[in-house]
Design an enzyme around this catalytic site. Structure first.
Site, PDB file in Angstrom:
ATOM      1  N   ASP A  69      62.507  31.191 172.161  1.00  0.00           N
ATOM      2  CA  ASP A  69      63.585  32.127 172.717  1.00  0.00           C
ATOM      3  C   ASP A  69      64.907  32.324 171.699  1.00  0.00           C
ATOM      4  O   ASP A  69      65.689  33.140 172.013  1.00  0.00           O
ATOM      5  CB  ASP A  69      64.012  31.652 174.032  1.00  0.00           C
ATOM      6  CG  ASP A  69      63.176  31.920 175.005  1.00  0.00           C
ATOM      7  OD1 ASP A  69      62.184  33.116 174.682  1.00  0.00           O
ATOM      8  OD2 ASP A  69      63.108  31.592 176.180  1.00  0.00           O
TER       9      ASP A  69
ATOM     10  N   CYS B  22      58.483  40.366 180.448  1.00  0.00           N
ATOM     11  CA  CYS B  22      58.684  40.963 179.113  1.00  0.00           C
ATOM     12  C   CYS B  22      57.409  41.134 178.487  1.00  0.00           C
ATOM     13  O   CYS B  22      56.307  40.455 178.837  1.00  0.00           O
ATOM     14  CB  CYS B  22      59.406  40.024 178.163  1.00  0.00           C
ATOM     15  SG  CYS B  22      61.041  39.834 178.450  1.00  0.00           S
TER      16      CYS B  22
ATOM     17  N   ASN C 195      65.947  30.003 183.262  1.00  0.00           N
ATOM     18  CA  ASN C 195      64.430  29.354 183.316  1.00  0.00           C
ATOM     19  C   ASN C 195      64.536  28.124 184.127  1.00  0.00           C
ATOM     20  O   ASN C 195      63.229  27.596 184.220  1.00  0.00           O
ATOM     21  CB  ASN C 195      63.890  29.332 181.947  1.00  0.00           C
ATOM     22  CG  ASN C 195      63.468  30.664 181.099  1.00  0.00           C
ATOM     23  OD1 ASN C 195      63.387  31.499 182.003  1.00  0.00           O
ATOM     24  ND2 ASN C 195      63.540  30.523 179.892  1.00  0.00           N
TER      25      ASN C 195
ATOM     26  N   ASP D  31      45.599  31.602 183.637  1.00  0.00           N
ATOM     27  CA  ASP D  31      44.367  30.949 183.969  1.00  0.00           C
ATOM     28  C   ASP D  31      44.701  29.531 183.994  1.00  0.00           C
ATOM     29  O   ASP D  31      44.021  28.616 184.810  1.00  0.00           O
ATOM     30  CB  ASP D  31      43.358  31.244 183.083  1.00  0.00           C
ATOM     31  CG  ASP D  31      43.790  31.202 181.400  1.00  0.00           C
ATOM     32  OD1 ASP D  31      44.834  31.020 181.027  1.00  0.00           O
ATOM     33  OD2 ASP D  31      42.585  31.056 180.711  1.00  0.00           O
ATOM     34  N   LEU D  32      45.602  28.965 183.213  1.00  0.00           N
ATOM     35  CA  LEU D  32      45.674  27.574 183.241  1.00  0.00           C
ATOM     36  C   LEU D  32      46.541  27.051 184.597  1.00  0.00           C
ATOM     37  O   LEU D  32      46.043  25.964 185.168  1.00  0.00           O
ATOM     38  CB  LEU D  32      46.856  27.013 182.160  1.00  0.00           C
ATOM     39  CG  LEU D  32      46.119  27.248 180.722  1.00  0.00           C
ATOM     40  CD1 LEU D  32      47.346  27.046 179.652  1.00  0.00           C
ATOM     41  CD2 LEU D  32      45.110  26.263 180.716  1.00  0.00           C
TER      42      LEU D  32
ATOM     43  N   ARG E  35      50.244  36.164 177.766  1.00  0.00           N
ATOM     44  CA  ARG E  35      50.927  34.907 178.620  1.00  0.00           C
ATOM     45  C   ARG E  35      49.873  34.578 179.917  1.00  0.00           C
ATOM     46  O   ARG E  35      50.242  34.950 181.130  1.00  0.00           O
ATOM     47  CB  ARG E  35      52.257  35.453 179.305  1.00  0.00           C
ATOM     48  CG  ARG E  35      53.247  35.499 178.025  1.00  0.00           C
ATOM     49  CD  ARG E  35      54.622  35.821 178.694  1.00  0.00           C
ATOM     50  NE  ARG E  35      55.900  35.662 177.818  1.00  0.00           N
ATOM     51  CZ  ARG E  35      57.003  35.759 178.158  1.00  0.00           C
ATOM     52  NH1 ARG E  35      57.347  35.679 179.495  1.00  0.00           N
ATOM     53  NH2 ARG E  35      57.924  35.352 177.536  1.00  0.00           N
ATOM     54  N   PRO E  36      48.733  34.294 179.752  1.00  0.00           N
ATOM     55  CA  PRO E  36      47.596  34.084 180.828  1.00  0.00           C
ATOM     56  C   PRO E  36      48.173  33.112 182.020  1.00  0.00           C
ATOM     57  O   PRO E  36      48.917  32.284 181.368  1.00  0.00           O
ATOM     58  CB  PRO E  36      46.603  33.821 180.129  1.00  0.00           C
ATOM     59  CG  PRO E  36      46.652  33.064 178.890  1.00  0.00           C
ATOM     60  CD  PRO E  36      48.170  33.673 178.408  1.00  0.00           C
TER      61      PRO E  36
END
EC number: 2.5.1.7
Length: 423
Positions: free
Chosen positions: A311, A117, A23, A125-126, A122-123
């Site tokens: 996680d 996943c 990540n 748009d931000l 988990r949009p």
């Protein structure tokens, strides 16, 4: 399709090295798009998601040289397309991270809405709102984000939900924008800090990474740099929980305890000993393999860093299935993140789900069975449960594991686990 076959009941002993963080590596690979100078990266993990990102960058015209097993040099001096097609991004949500760099350096981008996943909406748009605040024109057409901006302008951007990839995308875009960008309610994760450190080495002017307000003063261009990717705190945490459950003593090298405060606190609460030094962590535990009933139940509630990481939620649920009493596991970050519960129940786990909380009643032992991985961390939790289960467990659909754990079965074998991959 590959499977893992695990014979449970073996305490873990030995030493393994923690890989670089997926990540952190994914956004840093995208940061290579911000400059025409070479970006040399070390400690890059060999994972499916990294391979997917490399294919995407190669498709765009980025040259990638392998300087070693975990060392790459990126050269984005000859990018010939700013499109990230659906076929290349459908399996990986992190592909959205090319949007900010492409828009900032080239003034346009066409990026397919991402996959990854199946744990919640988990949009994106931000990301879009933030880039629009910086002057980008964006619309979504036939599943693609179409963005253009002659030159991004610094802006004050407030993110009403803490978003790691959103923070990373906007921070990268802001490095080449005109003027000052202020990102409020920014994600504080170590991977965000690592990206910022890499960008600063490339000539970016960034302050506040690791806090909830990041300020970026745009510069005309970024330049060549070298960077070592930070170690994977989630991989380290996963092996720490494995050791607490099975018992034994394991030393993790290339591990940073300062990134794992919440996890270490909970492991100590469970009865494990955790010893920390500059670049390593040692975990000692009686464990349930040879000492049933010695593991204490620990309740957890996920929240953005520095609180308990989402996680690590599934791994601690596995721990609680063989602990002494009752624990609650509350998930506040993603919906649909209890998909491992049904599979754990096949191993004999006593778990009830009520909304975003799971009630886990520990039992003396689990029993091996055939189970199916549903997402990356869920698959890791099934491995942990299998390590303490009686008999044989077969885990199917482990391609999820390969997205986020480098050579997991080899590392566990190194510690004495009876685990093998079969085709």
């Amino acid at each position: 399709m590959d499977k893992l076959v695990i014979q449970g009941g073996v305490p873990l002993h030995g030493e393994i090295s923690v890989s670089g963080a997926k990540n952190a590596a994914l956004p840093i690979l995208c940061a290579g798009l911000l400059t025409d100078g070479p970006l040399t990266l070390d400690n890059v993990p060999q994972l499916q998601d990294i391979a997917t990102m490399r294919k995407l960058l190669l498709h765009m015209g980025v040259k990638i040289a392998e300087l070693g097993a975990h060392c790459l040099r990126l050269d984005a001096s000859d990018v010939h397309t700013c499109e990230a097609p659906y076929d290349m991004v459908k399996t990986m949500r992190a592909s959205i991270l090319v949007l900010g760099p492409l828009l900032a350096r080239f003034g346009h981008a066409r990026v397919s809405l991402p996959g990854g996943c199946a744990i919640g909406s988990r949009p994106v748009d931000l990301h879009i709102k933030g880039l629009q605040a910086m002057g980008a024109e964006i619309h979504i057409d036939h599943g693609y984000i179409e963005a253009k901006a002659a030159k991004l302008k610094g802006a004050r951007v407030f993110m009403d939900i803490v978003t790691v990839t959103g923070t990373e995308n906007l921070m990268m875009a802001a490095t080449l924008a005109d003027g000052l960008t202020i990102l409020e309610n920014a994600a504080k994760e170590p991977e965000v800090v690592d990206l910022a450190e890499c960008l600063v080495k490339m000539g970016a002017k960034i302050e506040g990474a690791g806090t909830d307000v990041i300020t970026v003063t745009g510069v005309a261009s970024l330049h060549a740099a070298s960077h070592d990717v930070v170690c994977d705190r989630i991989e380290a945490g996963t092996y720490m929980v494995a050791t607490a459950m099975t018992g034994g003593e394991v030393r993790l090298s290339n591990a940073r305890a300062d990134l794992l405060d919440a996890v270490i606190d909970k492991l100590r609460e469970s009865g494990a000993e955790v010893e920390c030094s500059d670049n390593s962590i040692i975990v000692r535990s009686k464990g349930v393999v040879e000492h049933p009933g010695t593991l204490k139940s620990v309740s957890i509630r996920t929240a953005p860093h520095p609180a308990f990481p989402t996680d690590m939620q599934a791994q601690f649920m596995a721990l609680n299935t063989v602990a002494d009493t009752v624990a609650t596991v509350t998930e506040t970050i993603f919906e649909n993140r209890f998909m491992h519960v049904q599979e754990m129940q096949r191993l004999g786990a006593n778990i009830e789900v009520e909304g975003n909380t799971a009630i886990v009643r520990g039992r003396e032992f689990l029993e091996g069975a055939t189970v199916m991985a549903t997402d990356l961390r869920a698959s890791a939790s099934l491995v942990l449960a299998a390590l303490v289960a009686r008999g044989e467990t077969v885990i199917e659909r482990i391609y999820h594991l390969d997205r986020g754990y480098e050579r997991l079965e080899e590392k566990l074998r190194q510690l004495g686990a009876r685990i093998q991959r079969i085709k």
